[in-house]
Design a protein around this motif. Structure first.
Motif, PDB file in Angstrom:
ATOM      1  N   ASN A  69       0.817  -0.290  -9.822  1.00 42.14           N
ATOM      2  CA  ASN A  69      -0.509  -0.744  -9.396  1.00 42.14           C
ATOM      3  C   ASN A  69      -0.971  -0.106  -8.090  1.00 42.14           C
ATOM      4  N   THR A  70      -0.093   0.638  -7.416  1.00 38.83           N
ATOM      5  CA  THR A  70      -0.468   1.310  -6.182  1.00 38.83           C
ATOM      6  C   THR A  70      -1.374   2.500  -6.483  1.00 38.83           C
ATOM      7  N   GLU A  71      -1.948   3.073  -5.445  1.00 39.50           N
ATOM      8  CA  GLU A  71      -2.820   4.247  -5.641  1.00 39.50           C
ATOM      9  C   GLU A  71      -2.033   5.414  -6.222  1.00 39.50           C
ATOM     10  N   ILE A  72      -0.817   5.652  -5.731  1.00 45.01           N
ATOM     11  CA  ILE A  72      -0.007   6.757  -6.257  1.00 45.01           C
ATOM     12  C   ILE A  72       0.435   6.447  -7.692  1.00 45.01           C
ATOM     13  N   GLY A  73       0.667   5.165  -8.002  1.00 42.19           N
ATOM     14  CA  GLY A  73       1.000   4.765  -9.368  1.00 42.19           C
ATOM     15  C   GLY A  73      -0.156   4.994 -10.323  1.00 42.19           C
ATOM     16  N   THR A  74      -1.376   4.746  -9.838  1.00 35.47           N
ATOM     17  CA  THR A  74      -2.569   4.992 -10.650  1.00 35.47           C
ATOM     18  C   THR A  74      -2.709   6.477 -10.956  1.00 35.47           C
TER      19      THR A  74
ATOM     20  N   ARG B 145      -9.028   3.307   6.298  1.00 33.46           N
ATOM     21  CA  ARG B 145      -8.151   3.522   7.451  1.00 33.46           C
ATOM     22  C   ARG B 145      -7.346   2.294   7.832  1.00 33.46           C
ATOM     23  N   ASN B 146      -7.616   1.156   7.222  1.00 32.58           N
ATOM     24  CA  ASN B 146      -6.830  -0.041   7.511  1.00 32.58           C
ATOM     25  C   ASN B 146      -5.726  -0.260   6.471  1.00 32.58           C
ATOM     26  N   MET B 147      -5.523   0.730   5.602  1.00 34.32           N
ATOM     27  CA  MET B 147      -4.505   0.664   4.554  1.00 34.32           C
ATOM     28  C   MET B 147      -3.491   1.789   4.732  1.00 34.32           C
ATOM     29  N   CYS B 148      -2.233   1.483   4.453  1.00 30.02           N
ATOM     30  CA  CYS B 148      -1.200   2.505   4.323  1.00 30.02           C
ATOM     31  C   CYS B 148      -0.806   2.511   2.853  1.00 30.02           C
ATOM     32  N   PHE B 149      -0.645   3.685   2.292  1.00 23.65           N
ATOM     33  CA  PHE B 149      -0.432   3.801   0.861  1.00 23.65           C
ATOM     34  C   PHE B 149       1.016   4.141   0.527  1.00 23.65           C
ATOM     35  N   SER B 150       1.470   3.637  -0.583  1.00 25.24           N
ATOM     36  CA  SER B 150       2.833   3.839  -1.055  1.00 25.24           C
ATOM     37  C   SER B 150       3.179   5.318  -1.137  1.00 25.24           C
ATOM     38  N   ALA B 151       4.414   5.650  -0.786  1.00 24.89           N
ATOM     39  CA  ALA B 151       4.978   6.999  -0.852  1.00 24.89           C
ATOM     40  C   ALA B 151       4.461   7.934   0.228  1.00 24.89           C
TER      41      ALA B 151
ATOM     42  N   ASP C  13       1.456  -0.309  -1.175  1.00 21.04           N
ATOM     43  CA  ASP C  13       0.145  -0.240  -0.524  1.00 21.04           C
ATOM     44  C   ASP C  13       0.050  -1.437   0.420  1.00 21.04           C
ATOM     45  N   LEU C  14      -0.240  -1.163   1.676  1.00 24.55           N
ATOM     46  CA  LEU C  14      -0.230  -2.201   2.707  1.00 24.55           C
ATOM     47  C   LEU C  14      -1.590  -2.329   3.371  1.00 24.55           C
ATOM     48  N   ARG C  15      -1.997  -3.566   3.646  1.00 22.94           N
ATOM     49  CA  ARG C  15      -3.168  -3.828   4.505  1.00 22.94           C
ATOM     50  C   ARG C  15      -2.602  -4.091   5.883  1.00 22.94           C
ATOM     51  N   MET C  16      -2.938  -3.222   6.828  1.00 26.86           N
ATOM     52  CA  MET C  16      -2.361  -3.287   8.166  1.00 26.86           C
ATOM     53  C   MET C  16      -3.038  -4.382   8.979  1.00 26.86           C
ATOM     54  N   PHE C  17      -2.215  -5.198   9.658  1.00 26.49           N
ATOM     55  CA  PHE C  17      -2.777  -6.211  10.549  1.00 26.49           C
ATOM     56  C   PHE C  17      -2.312  -6.049  11.986  1.00 26.49           C
ATOM     57  N   GLU C  18      -1.405  -5.087  12.207  1.00 26.41           N
ATOM     58  CA  GLU C  18      -0.978  -4.760  13.571  1.00 26.41           C
ATOM     59  C   GLU C  18      -0.572  -3.294  13.602  1.00 26.41           C
ATOM     60  N   VAL C  19      -1.168  -2.526  14.495  1.00 26.25           N
ATOM     61  CA  VAL C  19      -0.819  -1.113  14.618  1.00 26.25           C
ATOM     62  C   VAL C  19      -0.658  -0.748  16.083  1.00 26.25           C
ATOM     63  N   ALA C  20       0.255   0.171  16.348  1.00 30.15           N
ATOM     64  CA  ALA C  20       0.457   0.713  17.690  1.00 30.15           C
ATOM     65  C   ALA C  20       0.518   2.225  17.554  1.00 30.15           C
TER      66      ALA C  20
ATOM     67  N   MET D 131      -0.687  13.891   0.113  1.00 29.18           N
ATOM     68  CA  MET D 131      -0.478  13.796  -1.334  1.00 29.18           C
ATOM     69  C   MET D 131      -1.588  13.005  -2.025  1.00 29.18           C
ATOM     70  N   LEU D 132      -2.266  12.143  -1.286  1.00 32.23           N
ATOM     71  CA  LEU D 132      -3.344  11.350  -1.881  1.00 32.23           C
ATOM     72  C   LEU D 132      -4.731  11.908  -1.590  1.00 32.23           C
ATOM     73  N   THR D 133      -4.955  12.272  -0.327  1.00 28.96           N
ATOM     74  CA  THR D 133      -6.304  12.659   0.094  1.00 28.96           C
ATOM     75  C   THR D 133      -6.495  14.155   0.225  1.00 28.96           C
ATOM     76  N   GLY D 134      -5.398  14.895   0.369  1.00 28.31           N
ATOM     77  CA  GLY D 134      -5.498  16.336   0.554  1.00 28.31           C
ATOM     78  C   GLY D 134      -5.712  16.734   2.002  1.00 28.31           C
ATOM     79  N   GLU D 135      -5.822  15.759   2.888  1.00 25.89           N
ATOM     80  CA  GLU D 135      -6.013  16.068   4.307  1.00 25.89           C
ATOM     81  C   GLU D 135      -4.679  16.472   4.913  1.00 25.89           C
ATOM     82  N   SER D 136      -4.692  17.555   5.683  1.00 25.27           N
ATOM     83  CA  SER D 136      -3.442  18.077   6.212  1.00 25.27           C
ATOM     84  C   SER D 136      -3.000  17.385   7.496  1.00 25.27           C
ATOM     85  N   VAL D 137      -3.888  16.676   8.149  1.00 29.33           N
ATOM     86  CA  VAL D 137      -3.528  15.997   9.397  1.00 29.33           C
ATOM     87  C   VAL D 137      -3.271  14.516   9.110  1.00 29.33           C
TER      88      VAL D 137
END
Length: 135
Positions: free
Chosen positions: A86-91, A62-68, A16-23, A31-37
């Motif tokens: 301890n990640t969201e997918i691990g939980t 939206r400022n996090m990227c999740f494991s797997a 699980d990452l807190r993003m500080f730079e995105v392009a 797999m986590l949210t069920g959103e297809s996009v």
């Protein structure tokens, strides 16, 4: 936790990452949210209504990227906040593995019928063998 991770197109997010730079970063989080996009990622802080960050739905973080999850487009850099169980997918995995396995009435009936069937087939096989042997 604390490692800096660089992500690019096609990468699998390792923690699980807190993003500080995105392009133009977007991750496939079905797999986590069920959103297809894919979800577009940002670096802005998220407003927390009740003061509890864990109460914010995963789809709104939206400022996090999740494991797997997979990077669908763009690139970015983030800092690992949680790893392993301890990640969201691990939980989610821990919750799923705690579910009791309970046999329904139909499965119990199928077990009973299959035991009787195996018993009768065995008796028939023994009788057939004995008739053929002593004839």
């Amino acid at each position: 936790p604390g490692d800096v991770v660089v992500l690019s197109l096609g990468d699998r997010v390792p923690a699980d990452l807190r993003m500080f730079e995105v392009a133009n970063l977007a991750c496939q989080e079905a797999m986590l949210t069920g959103e297809s996009v894919p979800i577009d990622k940002v670096t802005n802080a998220i407003d927390i209504a009740g003061g509890n960050p864990q109460a914010t739905p995963l789809g709104d973080r939206r400022n996090m990227c999740f494991s797997a999850t997979l990077v669908a487009q763009g690139s970015g850099t983030g800092i690992a906040t949680t790893t392993g169980d301890n990640t969201e997918i691990g939980t989610i995995n821990a919750l799923v593995s705690k579910v009791e396995k309970k046999k329904t009435n139909v499965l119990k009936q199928i077990d009973t019928v299959s035991k009787w069937l195996a018993f009768f087939i065995s008796i028939t096989a023994v009788i057939t063998f004995l008739v053929a042997k002593f004839r």
